[in-house]
Design a protein around this motif. Structure first.
Motif, PDB file in Angstrom:
ATOM      1  N   UNK A 167       0.900  -1.197  -0.018  1.00 22.28           N
ATOM      2  CA  UNK A 167      -0.036   0.343   0.017  1.00 22.28           C
ATOM      3  C   UNK A 167       1.077   1.134   0.130  1.00 22.28           C
ATOM      4  N   UNK A 168       0.753   1.974  -0.815  1.00 25.34           N
ATOM      5  CA  UNK A 168       1.259   3.484  -0.992  1.00 25.34           C
ATOM      6  C   UNK A 168       0.417   4.300  -0.744  1.00 25.34           C
ATOM      7  N   UNK A 169       0.725   5.442   0.598  1.00 28.47           N
ATOM      8  CA  UNK A 169      -0.001   6.389   0.933  1.00 28.47           C
ATOM      9  C   UNK A 169       0.698   7.686   0.982  1.00 28.47           C
ATOM     10  N   UNK A 170      -0.093   8.991   0.876  1.00 35.19           N
ATOM     11  CA  UNK A 170       0.361  10.172   1.156  1.00 35.19           C
ATOM     12  C   UNK A 170       0.701  10.366   2.639  1.00 35.19           C
ATOM     13  N   UNK A 171       1.890  10.630   3.235  1.00 34.57           N
ATOM     14  CA  UNK A 171       2.188  10.854   4.516  1.00 34.57           C
ATOM     15  C   UNK A 171       1.184  11.886   5.493  1.00 34.57           C
ATOM     16  N   UNK A 172       1.179  12.846   4.816  1.00 34.46           N
ATOM     17  CA  UNK A 172       0.583  13.975   5.471  1.00 34.46           C
ATOM     18  C   UNK A 172      -0.849  13.759   5.557  1.00 34.46           C
ATOM     19  N   UNK A 173      -1.601  13.079   4.391  1.00 33.96           N
ATOM     20  CA  UNK A 173      -2.998  12.778   4.549  1.00 33.96           C
ATOM     21  C   UNK A 173      -3.521  11.512   4.851  1.00 33.96           C
ATOM     22  N   UNK A 174      -2.689  10.433   4.471  1.00 32.13           N
ATOM     23  CA  UNK A 174      -2.954   8.971   4.684  1.00 32.13           C
ATOM     24  C   UNK A 174      -3.870   8.788   3.661  1.00 32.13           C
ATOM     25  N   UNK A 175      -3.900   9.509   2.493  1.00 26.08           N
ATOM     26  CA  UNK A 175      -4.737   9.136   1.486  1.00 26.08           C
ATOM     27  C   UNK A 175      -4.036   7.968   0.541  1.00 26.08           C
ATOM     28  N   UNK A 176      -4.719   6.687  -0.064  1.00 24.18           N
ATOM     29  CA  UNK A 176      -4.093   6.155  -0.680  1.00 24.18           C
ATOM     30  C   UNK A 176      -3.761   6.610  -2.261  1.00 24.18           C
ATOM     31  N   UNK A 177      -2.474   6.195  -2.503  1.00 22.64           N
ATOM     32  CA  UNK A 177      -2.104   6.562  -3.950  1.00 22.64           C
ATOM     33  C   UNK A 177      -2.045   5.361  -4.795  1.00 22.64           C
ATOM     34  N   UNK A 178      -1.666   4.387  -4.505  1.00 18.61           N
ATOM     35  CA  UNK A 178      -1.917   3.110  -5.029  1.00 18.61           C
ATOM     36  C   UNK A 178      -1.737   1.654  -4.083  1.00 18.61           C
ATOM     37  N   UNK A 179      -2.337   0.731  -4.600  1.00 16.00           N
ATOM     38  CA  UNK A 179      -2.307  -0.537  -3.639  1.00 16.00           C
ATOM     39  C   UNK A 179      -2.387  -1.690  -4.481  1.00 16.00           C
ATOM     40  N   UNK A 180      -2.298  -2.802  -3.919  1.00  8.90           N
ATOM     41  CA  UNK A 180      -2.145  -4.244  -4.515  1.00  8.90           C
ATOM     42  C   UNK A 180      -3.647  -4.896  -3.970  1.00  8.90           C
ATOM     43  N   UNK A 181      -4.293  -4.339  -3.158  1.00  6.77           N
ATOM     44  CA  UNK A 181      -5.393  -5.025  -2.579  1.00  6.77           C
ATOM     45  C   UNK A 181      -6.790  -4.885  -3.303  1.00  6.77           C
ATOM     46  N   UNK A 182      -6.598  -4.788  -4.843  1.00  7.67           N
ATOM     47  CA  UNK A 182      -7.865  -4.504  -5.451  1.00  7.67           C
ATOM     48  C   UNK A 182      -9.092  -3.405  -4.996  1.00  7.67           C
ATOM     49  N   UNK A 183      -8.368  -2.504  -4.296  1.00  7.18           N
ATOM     50  CA  UNK A 183      -9.278  -1.274  -3.612  1.00  7.18           C
ATOM     51  C   UNK A 183      -9.185  -0.063  -4.401  1.00  7.18           C
ATOM     52  N   UNK A 184     -10.367   0.582  -4.523  1.00  5.47           N
ATOM     53  CA  UNK A 184     -10.414   1.894  -5.375  1.00  5.47           C
ATOM     54  C   UNK A 184      -9.593   2.801  -4.483  1.00  5.47           C
ATOM     55  N   UNK A 185      -8.715   3.480  -5.210  1.00 10.20           N
ATOM     56  CA  UNK A 185      -7.811   4.722  -4.323  1.00 10.20           C
ATOM     57  C   UNK A 185      -8.681   6.081  -4.115  1.00 10.20           C
TER      58      UNK A 185
END
Length: 901
Positions: A237-255
Motif C-alpha cells: 500500500x502506498x499512501x501520502x504521509x500528510x493525509x494518509x490518502x491512498x496513492x496505489x495498492x495491490x489489494x484491488x481497492x479503489x484509491x
C-alpha cells in the motif's frame, strides 16, 4: 547348543535395540537442528521478502518519477538551444505529438505554459487518441482541442474546453518558486477516471523566464505494477504521509470514490475494511520502526519506507503473512518425520531377517565371542582349539579390537568433515546463485575475465546484446579476439592496443565511449564500457567489464548536432550556425562584407488560410530562390520563422542592390498557392574592420522593415483581392452573392441614415463577409443538397477564418467583428458564440438580414414579396426587428422586385 543359540539370539536382540536407539537419537538430533534452522531461515526469508518487495516498489516509483523529469529536461534543452520554436505552430505541434507517442503509457499529456498565459501541448483522449492543445491570442484565451493530421500537425477543431490560464496552476507556480523540477499534489483528472500528478520544470532563455514544461502522468500504472509483483497473500500500500490518502495498492481497492455529482473522495488508510493497516501504521508512527513483526489474528512482517522527493511525500507499506511460508514447510516436515519413522521400522525388520540368516552358521563361534564380550577388553577369547579355527578366533579377536578403535575414530572424523563440507558447499552454492541472480537482474551488461583475458562469467544482458544464447559459448575464451578485435571501419586492433587489456595490466580502471564491440553475427555496435581490475591479496586476479549499447544514443547526438546547425525545413543554416560562420567571414580579406535581411510577406496568412503545409512550401520555395540567385561563397540562413539573413563577402552596395533586385524578380515570377509571393529586403555593407558586424545586421534589418512598411498597404490590398479572386474562381455564385450583399448593405446603410464612413464600411463588409469560405473545399462550397451535421460544422468555420483574415490588415480591421458575428441570431441560437439581441454588433445584424434576403431570392428563387414575408415573420427570432423594418420599406420604396444578376 540350545543355550548357545539363545545367547546368540540375545546378542542379536541387544544389537537390534542398540541400532534402534542409535537411529531414534540420530533422527531426533537431525530433526531438532533442522527445525531450529528452519525457524530462523523462515523468519529471515519473510523479512527479506518484505524488504525486497518494498525496495522493488521504491525502485519502480523512482523510475516512474525520473522518466517525466528526463522528458522535461530534454524538452528544456530543445527550447533553450533554439531547436524547438514554441511560436511556430507546425514545429511545435509535430514536436509535442512525436514526444507523446514516444513517452511511456502512463504519460497522458505534455504541455507548455508561457508567462503570457499561452498554453500548448498534446494529450491522449478517452479513446487513447492523441489530440493537440492550443491556447493563445488567436483562440481568445480559450483552450481549443484539435485533431492530429497525418503529418502530426493540427487538423479540425474538436472542441473548445474554455478559459484556461496555466499561470495559476499549482504545477506552474511551484516550478517557478522552486526554480527546479517539481511534482504537483495528487489530483483526479477532470476527464480521465484516474489519479494523476504533474511534473513541471521552468525554462529560462537568456536569463528570462520563457515558460514552464509539464509532463502529466497517471498513477494507475503504479497500481497495476503492485498487483503484478505480489501474490494474493502479500500486499503493498502506498499512501501520502500528510493525509494518509491512498496513492496505489495491490489489494484491488479503489484509491478514490466518484460520487453521483461527479466529485470524488480519496480513500484513506483507515477506510479500508480490515483495520490491520490502520493499527500497523499507528504502531509505526508510535515506535518509528521501519521493519517489525505484528500480530493481528496471525503474524505479519511489515516494512515501511518513506519516499520524500521534489514535492512527493509518500510512504510505501509492505506486509507479508508468516503463514505464507510456514504452512507448506510444516506440512512437509510432518511428512518427512512420518517417512523417517516408517524407514526405521522397515530397517529393523530387514536387519532382523538378514542377521538371523547371516549368523546362523556361526552360533558356536558367537557363543565363545559373547564370553569375551561379557567382560572387559583385558579378557581374551576363550577357546579350546589350537587348530586353524582357533587361530582365526585369536586373530579375529585382535583384529576386531584394533579395527573397532580405528573405525570409531575414522567415522567420527569423517562425519565431522562431511558435515562441515556439506555446510560449506551449500553456502557456496547459495552465494553463487545469489550473485548470478544479481548479475542477471541488471540492465547493464557485465562480464569478467581472468589475467589472460579469458571469460569467467557473463550476465544475461551481456549475452543478449552480443547475440549469444548461453555462457558456455564464451566461458574460457579470450574475449578480445571475440568481441573487441577490430575498429568500426574493420581495422584490426592488436591485444596490446586494447584498453581493457591495458587496464588489466596497469591495475587502473578505464572508461571508453568511442569504440565498438562485435556481435556473434559479425555486426558491430557503438559501445560505452568500463573496465575495473579485481584484486586479491594485493594482486590482480582479473577484471570486470560493464558495457552498454549506445548506438541509438550516438544517432540522437548526431541528429541533435545537425539540428543545432541546420534548419530542418529548408536545409539552410540556422541562426546559431550563421553567427558562427559570420565570425569566420568577418575579416579584412572579405571586405566589403554585405548583409541582406529578408522577411517573407504573407506567411502567417498562408498558414491561417491554407494550413502550415502551404506555409512550409512557401518557406522552402524562398530557400530555393535564394540558393538559385546567390553565389556558392555566400552564407544563407533561416534567421527566424519568416526571416532570412544572407552574408555576401567581397560585395559592394551596388552589387548587393543588383542581387536584391534579382531576388525580387524571381519572387515576382512565383505564385505560391494562389498567394502573391513577395519578400521585403534590406541590406547594409561593412567596409572597414572598425565597424561592428552586429550593427551591420541591425542596419540591414532596419532597411528591410522600411521596405515592408513602404509596401504594406499595397501588399495588404493585393492579398485580400487575391483571396477573393481565388474564392470566386472556385465558386462563381459566391462572387454574385458578394456583389449583391455589398450593394444591398450600401443602400440599407443609407436608408438607416448612416454617415458616409459608415456607409462605406457597410458596403465593404457586405463584399468581404464570406471571405472565410476560402478554407472550405470547393465541392462542399458548390454543394446544393441537404448538408449533414459534419458539413455544417465545417462550413460554420468560415466566420472565424474571415475574422482572422480581416483582423490582420489595418484596411479591414474595423470590418472583422461584423464578419465574425454575421451568423448570430436575435434569439441567441446562432454561431459562433450564441450572442443575443443587441449583444450582436449592429454591422453583423445588418449583414445577416441582407445576405439571407439575397439567399432566398437568388439561391432559393423566392419571389421578392415571399422573401420579405419570411424576414418579417422571423423578425425578433433570427433578425433585428428594426433593421428588418427599414430593409422591407427600402425594398418596397425602390421597387426592387427583380432579382440581382
Amino acid at each position: 547348543m540350545k543355550t548357545n543359540a539363545n545367547k546368540c539370539l540375545s546378542m542379536r536382540m541387544i544389537t537390534l535395540i542398540s541400532f534402534i536407539i542409535f537411529l531414534v537419537t540420530t533422527v531426533f538430533i537431525i530433526s531438532y537442528i533442522t527445525f531450529s534452522n528452519w525457524s530462523y531461515s523462515i523468519e529471515k526469508q519473510i523479512k527479506d521478502l518484505a524488504e525486497e518487495i518494498n525496495q522493488d516498489t521504491n525502485y519502480q516509483i523512482t523510475d516512474f518519477i525520473n522518466i517525466p523529469q528526463e522528458i522535461n529536461e530534454y524538452h528544456q534543452k530543445y527550447i533553450q538551444n533554439g531547436i524547438l520554436n514554441i511560436d511556430n505552430d507546425d514545429i511545435r505541434d509535430k514536436f509535442f505529438v512525436s514526444a507523446l507517442q514516444q513517452a511511456p503509457d502512463y504519460v497522458y499529456s505534455l504541455s507548455y505554459g508561457t508567462p503570457n498565459g499561452e498554453y500548448y501541448g498534446a494529450r491522449y483522449n478517452k479513446s487513447n487518441e492523441i489530440e493537440i492543445i492550443k491556447n493563445n491570442q488567436s483562440t481568445n484565451g480559450q483552450t481549443w482541442i484539435y485533431q492530429v493530421k497525418d503529418n502530426m500537425t493540427a487538423g479540425l477543431i474538436i472542441k473548445n474546453v474554455g478559459k484556461f490560464d496555466p499561470r495559476i496552476q499549482d504545477w506552474y507556480i511551484e516550478a517557478i518558486e522552486r526554480n527546479d523540477h517539481n511534482f504537483s499534489s495528487v489530483y483526479q483528472h477532470y476527464e480521465l477516471d484516474d489519479l494523476t500528478i504533474s511534473a513541471s520544470l521552468p525554462v529560462y532563455v537568456d536569463g528570462k523566464l520563457h515558460g514552464v514544461l509539464g509532463t502529466h502522468i497517471k498513477l494507475s500504472y503504479i497500481n497495476d505494477y503492485l498487483e503484478d509483483i505480489v501474490n494474493d497473500e502479500c500486499f503493498v500500500v502506498i499512501i501520502e504521509k500528510d493525509t494518509q490518502d491512498l496513492v496505489a495498492n495491490s489489494l484491488n481497492i479503489n484509491n478514490f470514490i466518484t460520487k453521483d455529482n461527479g466529485s470524488y473522495v480519496r480513500t484513506k488508510l483507515n477506510m479500508i475494511e480490515n483495520d490491520l493497516f490502520a493499527k500497523a501504521y499507528t504502531y509505526y508512527q508510535k515506535n518509528q520502526i521501519n521493519q517489525f513483526k505484528f500480530k493481528h489474528h496471525q503474524y505479519y512482517y511489515f516494512t515501511f519506507n518513506n519516499y520524500d522527493d521534489m514535492g512527493l511525500n509518500w510512504i510505501v507499506i509492505c506486509g507479508v503473512p508468516a503463514r505464507l511460508f510456514t504452512f507448506n514447510i510444516t506440512k512437509a516436515l510432518y511428512i518427512s518425520l512420518l517417512s523417517t519413522i516408517l524407514f526405521v521400522i522397515l530397517s529393523i525388520i530387514v536387519y532382523y531377517i538378514y542377521s538371523r540368516k547371516l549368523f546362523q552358521p556361526f552360533y558356536t563361534l558367537i557363543e565363545s565371542i559373547e564370553k569375551i564380550a561379557s567382560g572387559d577388553f583385558k579378557e581374551r577369547l576363550i577357546y579350546n582349539r589350537n587348530d586353524e579355527f582357533g587361530k582365526i578366533c585369536n586373530s579375529f579377536n585382535n583384529m576386531a579390537g584394533t579395527i573397532s578403535l580405528l573405525i570409531d575414530d575414522l567415522e567420527r572424523k569423517v562425519n565431522e568433515r562431511m558435515q562441515s563440507l556439506s555446510i560449506s558447499n551449500q553456502e557456496l552454492k547459495e552465494n553463487k546463485e545469489r550473485l548470478q541472480l544479481i548479475l542477471d537482474s541488471t540492465v547493464e551488461a557485465i562480464y569478467g575475465v581472468d589475467n589472460d583475458g579469458k571469460c569467467t562469467f557473463i550476465n544475461i544482458s551481456g549475452l543478449n546484446i552480443l547475440g549469444y544464447s548461453s555462457q558456455d559459448e564464451l566461458l574460457g575464451k579470450q574475449m578480445h579476439y571475440i568481441i573487441h578485435h577490430s575498429t568500426k571501419d574493420g581495422r584490426p586492433m592488436e591485444l596490446n592496443d586494447c584498453k581493457i587489456y591495458q587496464s588489466l595490466r596497469s591495475g587502473k580502471g578505464v572508461k571508453v565511449d568511442n569504440e565498438v564491440f562485435w556481435r556473434m553475427d559479425g555486426t558491430c555496435f557503438d559501445v560505452e564500457y568500463n573496465s575495473y581490475p579485481q584484486f586479491k591479496d594485493g594482486k590482480i586476479v582479473g577484471a570486470v567489464v560493464t558495457f552498454v549499447d549506445v548506438t541509438d544514443k550516438k544517432k540522437s547526438e548526431e541528429k541533435i548536432r545537425y539540428l543545432s546547425y541546420y534548419d530542418s525545413l529548408t536545409g539552410l543554416y540556422n541562426r546559431n550556425a550563421f553567427k558562427e560562420k559570420l565570425e569566420e567571414l568577418d575579416c579584412e580579406e572579405n571586405l566589403p562584407l554585405t548583409i541582406i535581411f529578408g522577411d517573407v510577406n504573407g506567411l502567417k496568412l498562408t498558414n491561417d488560410i491554407f494550413g502550415h503545409t502551404a506555409g512550409d512550401n512557401l518557406l522552402k520555395k524562398t530557400a530555393e530562390i535564394l540558393k538559385k540567385v546567390l553565389r556558392e561563397k555566400d552564407i544563407i540562413s533561416r534567421y527566424a520563422g519568416d526571416e532570412f539573413v544572407i552574408a555576401l563577402p567581397n560585395t559592394t552596395e551596388s552589387e548587393a542592390e543588383m542581387i536584391v533586385q534579382k531576388i525580387r524578380g524571381e519572387f515576382a515570377l512565383e505564385d505560391t498557392i494562389a498567394m502573391m509571393a513577395s519578400i521585403s529586403l534590406g541590406y547594409e555593407t561593412k567596409t572597414m574592420m572598425s565597424e561592428n558586424i552586429i550593427q551591420t545586421i541591425d542596419g540591414a534589418e532596419a532597411w528591410m522593415y522600411k521596405d515592408k512598411m513602404d509596401k504594406r498597404k499595397t501588399t495588404n490590398i493585393e492579398t485580400i483581392n487575391k483571396i477573393l479572386t481565388l474564392l470566386h474562381k472556385r465558386s462563381p455564385q459566391e462572387k454574385v452573392h458578394s456583389l449583391n450583399v455589398s450593394l444591398l448593405c450600401y443602400d440599407l446603410a443609407i436608408a438607416m441614415g448612416k454617415s458616409e464612413t459608415e456607409i462605406r464600411k457597410c458596403k465593404d463588409a457586405g463584399y468581404f463577409h464570406d471571405i472565410g469560405k476560402i478554407v472550405v473545399d470547393p465541392e462542399l462550397l458548390n454543394y446544393r443538397g441537404q448538408l449533414s451535421d459534419e458539413q455544417h460544422k465545417i462550413l460554420e468555420q468560415h466566420t472565424v477564418v474571415g475574422y482572422r483574415i480581416l483582423n490582420l490588415f489595418d484596411e479591414t480591421l474595423d470590418l472583422a467583428e461584423g464578419v465574425l458575428y454575421h451568423h448570430e441570431k436575435w434569439n441567441g441560437q446562432g454561431y459562433p458564440k450564441g450572442l443575443k439581441g443587441e449583444e450582436i454588433p449592429e454591422l453583423a445584424r445588418l449583414i445577416k438580414v441582407v445576405e439571407n434576403y439575397d439567399f432566398l431570392v437568388n439561391r432559393k428563387n423566392y419571389l421578392v414579396e415571399d422573401a420579405l414575408a419570411v424576414l418579417i415573420e422571423e423578425a425578433g427570432i433570427n433578425y433585428d426587428p428594426y433593421i428588418v423594418d427599414v430593409f422591407v420599406k427600402m425594398i418596397k420604396e425602390k421597387n426592387r422586385y427583380k432579382n440581382f444578376e
